[in-house]
Design a protein around this motif. Structure first.
Motif, short mmCIF file in Angstrom:
data_model
loop_
_atom_site.label_atom_id
_atom_site.label_comp_id
_atom_site.label_asym_id
_atom_site.label_seq_id
_atom_site.Cartn_x
_atom_site.Cartn_y
_atom_site.Cartn_z
N MET A 1 49.28 39.85 33.29
CA MET A 1 49.53 38.29 32.98
C MET A 1 50.61 37.59 32.42
O MET A 1 50.66 38.67 31.23
CB MET A 1 48.20 38.25 32.39
N SER B 1 49.11 33.04 33.36
CA SER B 1 49.10 32.82 34.60
C SER B 1 49.54 34.23 34.57
O SER B 1 49.69 34.88 34.67
CB SER B 1 50.51 31.91 35.14
N GLN B 2 49.47 34.49 36.58
CA GLN B 2 49.45 36.14 36.75
C GLN B 2 50.83 36.66 37.33
O GLN B 2 51.68 35.44 37.33
CB GLN B 2 48.51 36.40 38.09
#
Length: 464
Positions: free
Chosen positions: A78, A71-72
């Protein structure tokens, strides 16, 4: 991830990621079966769970599934998430799995220390793992290594003593002295002896201010080494007690003072340095400062430091690293040329005499003369003119321990007291890595050359 990469399940899974990630370890445990037998000594391969897929396996007779997602995390980073679902009545199985994974990782990094640096996002990032450096490889004056190591060990074992007396559980060391005298090398060795990871705090990092520095220090783990190298450079680039100090002064000063203020203001307003002295002091021993950590700060300009930074509670122990003594020169020579294992001490007198004669007859015994070499004398002479130095693969003469000690005494007698740094001595001996006799014979000329270069460098400011 290390524990999962070693699990037999990944040898049988149909969809996996093949990776060269080492998890900060130099361990053959992170490898595909058979890869450790390859001659190639680069990064090993391992199987990892693929992203956005769920894998099932059995652990201690319990069914569990593993899902790896990404996920960001901010704008440029990340974040990996590993979700583990276990079908069990309590946390006992999860506790066993986590402890087993933790012990496996610690076993793989037994001979390594982890190095962390701060990112612009305010997080700590693991950059590398370095082999522990033996304390015996550090050559200092007698008693200095024992002083630093014993004091740090005693501190780490005194948490309860600090708590009972209401004293913050922190310890600071200020290592100062000439460049190349072994300050950073000593910290590296101490980290290995104490089993602590190193967190590098760069005061010149872009965008670092008082708030972000305080947040970084507070995010340090309880047992670690925080390293601030060349802390005097932060002062040189504009570290002051208050950013607005110049703005609050009157305008009735002379032109010279006004010019100095403009230079200081420009340095402070630079994005590379937004830290004030008060902000640094609060980060070190303020209310939000982390406890349990050991701080090592190094400087080449001890007198440039503010007294408030050097007081006990912030820098508890000040240790000076001087230029090399004759004792250090002797011990460094022994580190280079003493035989390992002591097997040469058992050689017969005839063998020792034969080696001694071979050493004295030829300073470089790295190669023997052959017909093919004599035929290529012209080519070798041309090749020798195209580079400076000596081949690393050369093999030197086999010295006995007594011979090496005699040469070490001669070498130390030719080294001036407290004039040369240990780094320069090491660089000199590296150029004679396999030629101890030549190292002794040529050291006087090298010392005079170093003196001449230093004198020439010191004259430059006066002529400008």
């Amino acid at each position: 991830m290390l524990w999962l990469s070693k699990h037999p399940k990944w040898q049988q899974a149909r969809i996996v990621d093949v990776s060269t990630r080492s998890f900060g370890l130099n361990s053959p445990a992170v490898a595909i079966r058979g890869d450790e037998d390859e001659d190639y000594d680069g990064r090993k391969l391992c199987y990892l769970p693929s992203f956005a897929r769920t894998y099932s396996l059995w652990y201690q007779r319990h069914y569990l599934s593993v899902t790896r997602t990404e996920s960001q995390d901010g704008i440029y980073h990340m974040k990996e998430v590993l979700q583990i679902d276990i079908l069990a009545r309590d946390h006992k199985v999860l506790n066993n799995l986590l402890l087993e994974a933790k012990h496996a990782y610690h076993a793989a990094e037994e001979h390594l220390i982890s190095i962390y640096v701060s990112e612009t996002s305010g997080n700590w990032r693991h950059v590398t793992s370095r082999p522990k450096r033996p304390l015996k490889s550090i050559v200092l004056d007698p008693g200095m290594k024992d002083l630093l190591l014993d004091d740090a060990r005693d501190f780490l074992q005194s948490k309860e003593w600090y708590s009972e007396r209401g004293i913050p559980f922190r310890r600071g060391y200020l290592l100062y002295g000439a460049p190349g005298s072994g300050k950073t090398s000593m910290i590296h060795s101490l980290a290995g002896e104490l089993g602590l990871d190193v967190y590098i705090v760069s005061l010149s990092r872009m965008g670092l201010d008082d708030t972000s520095l305080s947040a970084l220090i507070s995010e340090l783990p309880e047992r670690c080494i925080a390293l601030m190298e060349d802390i005097d450079a932060a002062f040189h680039h504009g570290l002051t007690r208050d950013l607005e100090e110049e703005n609050n002064t009157s305008d009735g000063s002379s032109e010279e003072k006004g010019h100095e203020k403009e230079k200081e203001k420009a340095a402070i307003s630079s994005p590379l340095s937004r830290i004030t002295l008060s902000g640094l002091l609060n980060a070190l021993d303020g209310v939000g400062a982390q406890e349990g950590r050991i701080l090592y700060a190094t400087t080449n300009r001890y007198t440039a430091l503010d007294p408030a930074l050097c007081r006990p509670g912030r820098m508890d122990l000040h240790v000076e690293f001087k230029l090399s003594s004759r004792y250090q020169a002797r011990e460094l020579f022994k580190c280079f040329y003493l035989p390992s294992g002591g097997s040469h001490d058992k050689d017969s007198h005839d063998d020792a005499t034969k080696r001694k004669s071979s050493v004295s007859d030829s300073a470089d015994a790295s190669s023997s003369s052959t017909p093919s070499e004599s035929d290529a004398d012209v080519t070798s002479e041309k090749l020798a003119q195209s580079f400076v130095g000596h081949k690393h693969r050369s093999q030197g003469p086999q010295l006995s321990r007594k011979q090496a000690e005699v040469l070490a005494d001669r070498f130390a007698d030719l080294i001036p007291e407290r004039e040369l740094s240990m780094a320069s001595l090491q660089g000199y001996l590296m150029s004679y890595k396999v030629r101890p006799v030549e190292a002794v014979e040529n050291v006087s000329a090298w010392v005079e050359k170093e003196r001449a270069e230093r004198a020439k460098k010191n004259k430059r400011p006066s002529n400008s």
